[in-house]
Motif scaffolding. Structure first.
Motif, short mmCIF file in Angstrom:
data_model
loop_
_atom_site.label_atom_id
_atom_site.label_comp_id
_atom_site.label_asym_id
_atom_site.label_seq_id
_atom_site.Cartn_x
_atom_site.Cartn_y
_atom_site.Cartn_z
N ALA A 1 -9.19 -43.70 23.28
CA ALA A 1 -8.99 -43.56 21.84
C ALA A 1 -8.20 -42.28 21.53
O ALA A 1 -7.26 -42.30 20.73
N VAL A 2 -8.54 -41.19 22.19
CA VAL A 2 -7.82 -39.93 21.98
C VAL A 2 -6.37 -40.09 22.45
O VAL A 2 -5.43 -39.71 21.74
N THR A 3 -6.17 -40.66 23.62
CA THR A 3 -4.82 -40.86 24.15
C THR A 3 -3.99 -41.73 23.21
O THR A 3 -2.84 -41.40 22.90
N ALA A 4 -4.56 -42.83 22.75
CA ALA A 4 -3.84 -43.73 21.85
C ALA A 4 -3.52 -43.06 20.52
O ALA A 4 -2.43 -43.26 19.97
N MET A 5 -4.43 -42.25 20.02
CA MET A 5 -4.18 -41.55 18.75
C MET A 5 -3.09 -40.50 18.89
O MET A 5 -2.29 -40.32 17.97
N ILE A 6 -3.04 -39.83 20.02
CA ILE A 6 -1.95 -38.87 20.25
C ILE A 6 -0.62 -39.61 20.32
O ILE A 6 0.37 -39.19 19.72
N ASP A 7 -0.60 -40.72 21.04
CA ASP A 7 0.61 -41.54 21.13
C ASP A 7 1.04 -41.99 19.74
O ASP A 7 2.21 -41.91 19.38
N LEU A 8 0.09 -42.47 18.95
CA LEU A 8 0.39 -42.92 17.60
C LEU A 8 0.96 -41.78 16.76
O LEU A 8 1.97 -41.94 16.07
N ALA A 9 0.34 -40.62 16.83
CA ALA A 9 0.81 -39.46 16.07
C ALA A 9 2.23 -39.07 16.48
O ALA A 9 3.04 -38.68 15.64
N ARG B 1 -11.86 -48.75 10.77
CA ARG B 1 -13.09 -48.67 9.97
C ARG B 1 -13.46 -47.23 9.65
O ARG B 1 -14.04 -46.95 8.60
N ALA B 2 -13.12 -46.30 10.55
CA ALA B 2 -13.42 -44.88 10.33
C ALA B 2 -12.37 -44.20 9.45
O ALA B 2 -12.51 -43.02 9.12
N GLY B 3 -11.33 -44.93 9.07
CA GLY B 3 -10.29 -44.37 8.20
C GLY B 3 -9.28 -43.50 8.93
O GLY B 3 -8.49 -42.80 8.29
N LEU B 4 -9.26 -43.55 10.25
CA LEU B 4 -8.35 -42.70 11.02
C LEU B 4 -6.98 -43.33 11.20
O LEU B 4 -6.00 -42.63 11.44
N VAL B 5 -6.91 -44.66 11.10
CA VAL B 5 -5.63 -45.36 11.16
C VAL B 5 -5.60 -46.41 10.06
O VAL B 5 -6.64 -46.80 9.52
N GLU B 6 -4.39 -46.84 9.72
CA GLU B 6 -4.19 -47.93 8.77
C GLU B 6 -3.31 -48.96 9.43
O GLU B 6 -2.38 -48.61 10.16
N SER B 7 -3.60 -50.22 9.17
CA SER B 7 -2.75 -51.28 9.72
C SER B 7 -1.74 -51.71 8.66
O SER B 7 -2.05 -51.77 7.47
N ILE B 8 -0.53 -51.96 9.13
CA ILE B 8 0.56 -52.42 8.27
C ILE B 8 0.90 -53.83 8.73
O ILE B 8 1.19 -54.05 9.91
N ARG B 9 0.85 -54.78 7.83
CA ARG B 9 1.12 -56.18 8.18
C ARG B 9 2.59 -56.52 7.98
O ARG B 9 3.31 -55.81 7.29
N GLY B 10 2.98 -57.61 8.60
CA GLY B 10 4.32 -58.14 8.39
C GLY B 10 5.33 -57.62 9.39
O GLY B 10 4.99 -56.88 10.32
N PRO B 11 6.61 -58.00 9.17
CA PRO B 11 7.66 -57.53 10.07
C PRO B 11 7.71 -55.99 10.06
O PRO B 11 7.63 -55.37 9.01
N GLY B 12 7.85 -55.42 11.21
CA GLY B 12 7.84 -53.97 11.30
C GLY B 12 6.45 -53.39 11.17
O GLY B 12 6.28 -52.19 11.02
N GLY B 13 5.44 -54.26 11.21
CA GLY B 13 4.06 -53.81 11.06
C GLY B 13 3.53 -53.16 12.31
O GLY B 13 4.20 -53.06 13.33
#
Length: 148
Positions: free
Chosen positions: A10-18, A51-63
């Motif tokens: 989770a920490v690794t993925a969040m750093i990658d996302l950031a 669910r914890a509010g740490l990420v948001e999902s974006i739907r659709g193309p480019g989501g």
């Protein structure tokens, strides 16, 4: 007490996302490929992180996913808590009923360790990790030899 694969990934993925969600949403399969984490495992983790509010999902193309808060507002303790539910060194889950309803002799030791670990992880944000230089992959690994 153990930090499990859930917390580490989770920490690794969040750093990658950031690092990669500066201009656009990031797809989980891209994180999966870069970090060598199973896509199905990431889907489970990101469900908890959302669910914890740490990420948001974006739907659709480019989501994909973006951070739910600014990187300087997300600390490592929050990420681990979302993924692991609890990081606890006590046998009683902090209830102080470890020995026949009373605290065991070492309860305060483990409770203080929990506090110290949580304080340390709470002091580190995603933003502060992004500011650190990448690890030197050319450095030599020091091998220790033990003589019996």
């Amino acid at each position: 007490m153990r930090l499990t694969t859930k917390g580490r990934f989770a920490v690794t993925a969040m750093i990658d996302l950031a690092m990669n969600a500066q201009d656009h949403a990031v797809k989980l399969n891209a994180i999966s490929e870069r970090q060598h984490i199973s896509l199905s495992y990431l889907e489970q983790l990101f469900s908890k992180l959302r669910r914890a509010g740490l990420v948001e999902s974006i739907r659709g193309p480019g989501g994909g996913y973006i951070l739910g808060k600014a990187a300087d507002q997300i600390n490592i303790a929050q990420i681990i808590a979302a993924a692991e539910d609890c990081l606890d060194a006590t046998l009683c889950s902090g209830k102080a009923n470890c020995q026949s309803g009373s605290p065991c002799l070492t309860h305060n030791l483990w409770a203080n360790l929990n506090h110290t670990i949580n304080s340390y992880l709470s002091s580190i944000t995603l933003a502060s990790l992004l500011e650190q230089p990448p690890p030197d992959t050319n450095s030599q690994v020091v091998k220790l030899t033990y003589i019996h």
